[in-house]
Scaffold this motif. Sequence first.
Motif, PDB file in Angstrom:
ATOM      1  N   GLY A 185       0.828  -1.202   0.000  1.00 51.99           N
ATOM      2  CA  GLY A 185       0.000   0.000   0.000  1.00 51.99           C
ATOM      3  C   GLY A 185       0.859   1.246   0.000  1.00 51.99           C
ATOM      4  O   GLY A 185       1.261   1.757  -1.036  1.00 51.99           O
ATOM      5  N   MET A 186       1.186   1.739   1.194  1.00 55.30           N
ATOM      6  CA  MET A 186       1.964   2.962   1.307  1.00 55.30           C
ATOM      7  C   MET A 186       3.366   2.769   0.720  1.00 55.30           C
ATOM      8  O   MET A 186       3.982   1.721   0.882  1.00 55.30           O
ATOM      9  N   THR A 187       3.861   3.809   0.032  1.00 53.83           N
ATOM     10  CA  THR A 187       5.182   3.733  -0.603  1.00 53.83           C
ATOM     11  C   THR A 187       6.126   4.755   0.027  1.00 53.83           C
ATOM     12  O   THR A 187       5.705   5.612   0.814  1.00 53.83           O
ATOM     13  N   PHE A 188       7.392   4.679  -0.375  1.00 52.51           N
ATOM     14  CA  PHE A 188       8.369   5.693   0.056  1.00 52.51           C
ATOM     15  C   PHE A 188       7.848   7.084  -0.271  1.00 52.51           C
ATOM     16  O   PHE A 188       7.943   8.004   0.551  1.00 52.51           O
ATOM     17  N   ILE A 189       7.307   7.245  -1.476  1.00 56.30           N
ATOM     18  CA  ILE A 189       6.856   8.573  -1.920  1.00 56.30           C
ATOM     19  C   ILE A 189       5.729   9.099  -1.027  1.00 56.30           C
ATOM     20  O   ILE A 189       5.754  10.253  -0.600  1.00 56.30           O
ATOM     21  N   ASP A 190       4.767   8.231  -0.710  1.00 54.87           N
ATOM     22  CA  ASP A 190       3.671   8.642   0.191  1.00 54.87           C
ATOM     23  C   ASP A 190       4.241   9.125   1.522  1.00 54.87           C
ATOM     24  O   ASP A 190       3.847  10.167   2.045  1.00 54.87           O
ATOM     25  N   GLY A 191       5.172   8.355   2.066  1.00 56.56           N
ATOM     26  CA  GLY A 191       5.751   8.682   3.366  1.00 56.56           C
ATOM     27  C   GLY A 191       6.570   9.960   3.308  1.00 56.56           C
ATOM     28  O   GLY A 191       6.484  10.816   4.198  1.00 56.56           O
ATOM     29  N   LEU A 192       7.341  10.115   2.242  1.00 60.91           N
ATOM     30  CA  LEU A 192       8.189  11.306   2.098  1.00 60.91           C
ATOM     31  C   LEU A 192       7.344  12.578   2.055  1.00 60.91           C
ATOM     32  O   LEU A 192       7.682  13.574   2.694  1.00 60.91           O
ATOM     33  N   SER A 193       6.248  12.538   1.316  1.00 62.30           N
ATOM     34  CA  SER A 193       5.458  13.769   1.235  1.00 62.30           C
ATOM     35  C   SER A 193       4.811  14.096   2.574  1.00 62.30           C
ATOM     36  O   SER A 193       4.659  15.274   2.917  1.00 62.30           O
ATOM     37  N   LEU A 194       4.467  13.089   3.358  1.00 63.80           N
ATOM     38  CA  LEU A 194       3.933  13.359   4.695  1.00 63.80           C
ATOM     39  C   LEU A 194       5.014  13.933   5.608  1.00 63.80           C
ATOM     40  O   LEU A 194       4.777  14.883   6.354  1.00 63.80           O
ATOM     41  N   PHE A 195       6.206  13.367   5.536  1.00 67.52           N
ATOM     42  CA  PHE A 195       7.307  13.862   6.380  1.00 67.52           C
ATOM     43  C   PHE A 195       7.697  15.291   5.998  1.00 67.52           C
ATOM     44  O   PHE A 195       8.076  16.097   6.849  1.00 67.52           O
ATOM     45  N   GLN A 196       7.638  15.589   4.712  1.00 68.41           N
ATOM     46  CA  GLN A 196       7.990  16.934   4.249  1.00 68.41           C
ATOM     47  C   GLN A 196       7.117  17.979   4.962  1.00 68.41           C
ATOM     48  O   GLN A 196       7.579  19.047   5.325  1.00 68.41           O
ATOM     49  N   ASP A 197       5.848  17.641   5.177  1.00 73.10           N
ATOM     50  CA  ASP A 197       4.907  18.588   5.786  1.00 73.10           C
ATOM     51  C   ASP A 197       4.841  18.483   7.302  1.00 73.10           C
ATOM     52  O   ASP A 197       4.092  19.217   7.944  1.00 73.10           O
ATOM     53  N   ASP A 198       5.572  17.564   7.882  1.00 69.95           N
ATOM     54  CA  ASP A 198       5.499  17.364   9.328  1.00 69.95           C
ATOM     55  C   ASP A 198       6.545  18.232  10.031  1.00 69.95           C
ATOM     56  O   ASP A 198       7.748  18.044   9.826  1.00 69.95           O
ATOM     57  N   VAL A 199       6.086  19.165  10.842  1.00 73.35           N
ATOM     58  CA  VAL A 199       7.021  20.115  11.469  1.00 73.35           C
ATOM     59  C   VAL A 199       8.016  19.420  12.396  1.00 73.35           C
ATOM     60  O   VAL A 199       9.135  19.892  12.574  1.00 73.35           O
ATOM     61  N   GLU A 200       7.612  18.315  12.964  1.00 71.97           N
ATOM     62  CA  GLU A 200       8.477  17.642  13.926  1.00 71.97           C
ATOM     63  C   GLU A 200       9.641  16.896  13.263  1.00 71.97           C
ATOM     64  O   GLU A 200      10.690  16.719  13.868  1.00 71.97           O
ATOM     65  N   THR A 201       9.428  16.474  12.038  1.00 71.31           N
ATOM     66  CA  THR A 201      10.451  15.678  11.362  1.00 71.31           C
ATOM     67  C   THR A 201      11.478  16.578  10.690  1.00 71.31           C
ATOM     68  O   THR A 201      11.134  17.427   9.875  1.00 71.31           O
ATOM     69  N   GLU A 202      12.758  16.379  11.059  1.00 71.49           N
ATOM     70  CA  GLU A 202      13.822  17.217  10.495  1.00 71.49           C
ATOM     71  C   GLU A 202      14.616  16.500   9.419  1.00 71.49           C
ATOM     72  O   GLU A 202      15.242  17.134   8.578  1.00 71.49           O
ATOM     73  N   ALA A 203      14.630  15.177   9.483  1.00 69.98           N
ATOM     74  CA  ALA A 203      15.368  14.397   8.478  1.00 69.98           C
ATOM     75  C   ALA A 203      14.698  13.036   8.320  1.00 69.98           C
ATOM     76  O   ALA A 203      13.960  12.597   9.209  1.00 69.98           O
ATOM     77  N   VAL A 204      14.949  12.411   7.173  1.00 69.43           N
ATOM     78  CA  VAL A 204      14.286  11.135   6.900  1.00 69.43           C
ATOM     79  C   VAL A 204      15.321  10.065   6.536  1.00 69.43           C
ATOM     80  O   VAL A 204      16.272  10.336   5.800  1.00 69.43           O
ATOM     81  N   VAL A 205      15.121   8.860   7.075  1.00 74.91           N
ATOM     82  CA  VAL A 205      15.953   7.712   6.727  1.00 74.91           C
ATOM     83  C   VAL A 205      15.120   6.753   5.891  1.00 74.91           C
ATOM     84  O   VAL A 205      14.013   6.381   6.282  1.00 74.91           O
ATOM     85  N   LEU A 206      15.650   6.370   4.735  1.00 71.35           N
ATOM     86  CA  LEU A 206      14.976   5.378   3.902  1.00 71.35           C
ATOM     87  C   LEU A 206      15.766   4.079   3.954  1.00 71.35           C
ATOM     88  O   LEU A 206      16.973   4.072   3.741  1.00 71.35           O
ATOM     89  N   VAL A 207      15.081   2.992   4.256  1.00 75.19           N
ATOM     90  CA  VAL A 207      15.737   1.694   4.256  1.00 75.19           C
ATOM     91  C   VAL A 207      15.130   0.864   3.125  1.00 75.19           C
ATOM     92  O   VAL A 207      13.991   0.421   3.204  1.00 75.19           O
ATOM     93  N   GLY A 208      15.916   0.728   2.061  1.00 71.24           N
ATOM     94  CA  GLY A 208      15.422   0.004   0.896  1.00 71.24           C
ATOM     95  C   GLY A 208      16.095  -1.343   0.780  1.00 71.24           C
ATOM     96  O   GLY A 208      16.917  -1.723   1.605  1.00 71.24           O
ATOM     97  N   GLU A 209      15.727  -2.055  -0.248  1.00 72.95           N
ATOM     98  CA  GLU A 209      16.390  -3.320  -0.536  1.00 72.95           C
ATOM     99  C   GLU A 209      16.251  -3.624  -2.016  1.00 72.95           C
ATOM    100  O   GLU A 209      15.527  -2.930  -2.738  1.00 72.95           O
ATOM    101  N   ILE A 210      16.955  -4.674  -2.452  1.00 73.77           N
ATOM    102  CA  ILE A 210      16.900  -5.045  -3.872  1.00 73.77           C
ATOM    103  C   ILE A 210      15.471  -5.417  -4.276  1.00 73.77           C
ATOM    104  O   ILE A 210      14.639  -5.737  -3.443  1.00 73.77           O
ATOM    105  N   GLY A 211      15.206  -5.354  -5.568  1.00 76.30           N
ATOM    106  CA  GLY A 211      13.894  -5.719  -6.096  1.00 76.30           C
ATOM    107  C   GLY A 211      13.031  -4.505  -6.361  1.00 76.30           C
ATOM    108  O   GLY A 211      13.026  -3.559  -5.582  1.00 76.30           O
TER     109      GLY A 211
END
Lengths: 290, 369
Positions: A185-211
């Motif tokens: 369901g939710m993707t990196f992009i969905d999460g990133l756009s929410l974090f961008q607008d969240d005043v509390e979040t200053e930086a984001v860590v993405l943990v990806g994998e192959i595939g």
Amino acid sequence: MAILLNKNTKVVVQGITGHQGLFHTKAMREFGTKIVAGVTPGKEGELVDGIPVYDTVKKAVVEKGANSSIIFVPAPFTKDAIIEAIDAGIKLVIIITEHVPFHDMVEVLQYSKIHNTRIIGPNCPGIVAPGISKIGIMPNSIFRKGNVGVLSRSGTLTYEIVNAITESGMGISTAIGLGGDPVIGMTFIDGLSLFQDDVETEAVVLVGEIGGTAEEEAAEFIEKNIDKPVVAYIAGRSAPPGKRMGHAGAIISRGRGTADSKVKAFENAGVKVAHLPQDLPELLHKAMKQ
Amino acid sequence: MVKLLEYEGKDFFKKYGIPVPSGYVVKSVNEIQPINFAMVIKAQVLTGGRGKRGGILKVSNLPEARKALDKISTINFDGHYAKQYLVESAVNVVKELYISITLDRSKRLPILMASTEGGMEIENVPDEKILKYYINPFIGVSLYIKRELAKELKIDKKMVGTLYAIVDGLWNIFKNEDAELVEINPLGVTEETLVAMDAKVVIEDDALFRHKNIEKVDETFDELEAKAREKSIAFVKLDGNIGVIANGAGLTMATLDTLTLWGGKPGVFLDLGGTDDPAKVTEAFELMCDAEPNVVFVNIFGGVTRCDTVATGLVNAIKNIKPKFPIVARIRGFHEVEGRDILKKAGISSFLDMKEAAKNVVDMVGGGA
């Protein structure tokens, strides 16, 4: 503030009387999650830890005001459980269950769009906002409240990384495990756009994998839309092509989904990629100072 | 994933109204029936590039057919030999097309692909020569898409109905049979009609509970991987000599990556998954021993899976097996102190730091040599 969770998050646990359901209901409560009801068809009237069990999600919504759901039901019944939650008006559904057929998820995701319901998972560890709520199975003890958002395709590796962030003195605003399946369901992009607008979040860590190409798509999105610092880790740099590395989605097939392509995409978008999970906190520190 | 053999795929095609050449399956030369017109003998194996390796031979009489089958039976397809052969009418094709339905992960929708460049692998067809349509699961393949396909693929008017039937058949197989991939390559165009020359059908593992009739065959041919699968343990055989046991696919991959970074060569990927049963850990370790690694690295981050559970399972296994190789453990997370204690009593020292532990493992086998 956090993303997706707040003090008004009221959770219904679908499959509350199963082994996992029982265990994690207790752990979520200890974390401070408001669990208002459980659902197991045929067991209405029972109590789990004082939480009422109903036959239907609708009843949990009507009687207890549930607005979020976590699903532990076995894979053959997961699609039905999600549809039931959507029909009952639930707006956030987190699916812990593994091995849900992707055909079921394809249908469910189309259906959820029509009803504006957010789906996280399947085969995911859920979402945690320290000090607010947790809907999922991540261990409570590794979290400290802070300003780092985490989005991950992995489970245990997320705990490892969250723990490293905590031990380095930082903390988490919200951490979300997106799941290891090919169709989520939710993707990196969905999460990133929410974090961008969240005043509390200053930086984001993405943990990806192959595939797949989720990381490449995320990199493109970051370049255009995200001005907060983002750092990443990609699991599976040493994985051979054609082998499914544990997760259904973690496979390099027909030359697509390699770690190299993902690392390159991130670096081109200005996202620093850690070689080892333990190196992330330092990268994060540096990125946040700049 | 369950990959079906060509004839199994063609059985689905017949059932769903997709035309295929007439034919039958044999296991030996004695089963070949008299031959009156041109036929092909086709090895029934899952390996790609059958034709190039001589696995498909054209014949025109019985002695030729028998000879062809004998010849094909000796071909080594990546360590595997054909056990069944499809004896099929040869078809005179004017043109070869490509058509398939599979899943598009990033759009999270089925995708129909078609091309006038049939007969070669679709990965080698330039993108601008591939027609692509995303298919909504609730709607299926709309008429306009089929119309467009007929036009773009330059299908003769008298064959348009057949094309529509083929597209519908592909979609119905994809959906009803829980396929990951349904592919016709090539789709032969003859003077009169369209016919599926080959069939590639892959069924999704996770949906097999809905398809009790489909046998779960192992496509890896690796004995240990097959054994692990029976026990629902994620186990992947690799080229190196270091066995890795960790919990969670991501962490297991990261552990492999860390060892590789230090110059080590992982030989086994074993993901314990989430478990609260020491017996499952014991089972996993026994499996690891069968792979005969030079050293085993156990890397656990306890959460749902408690560190002491893993330690107990590990120690139980070691008591019975008495492995010849050293074991290095790195234990963090839920109940880590208890876990490390249990290991210590059994003579296994454990690390806290993953990097340090990995380096230690690599040093033991001399840089993975």
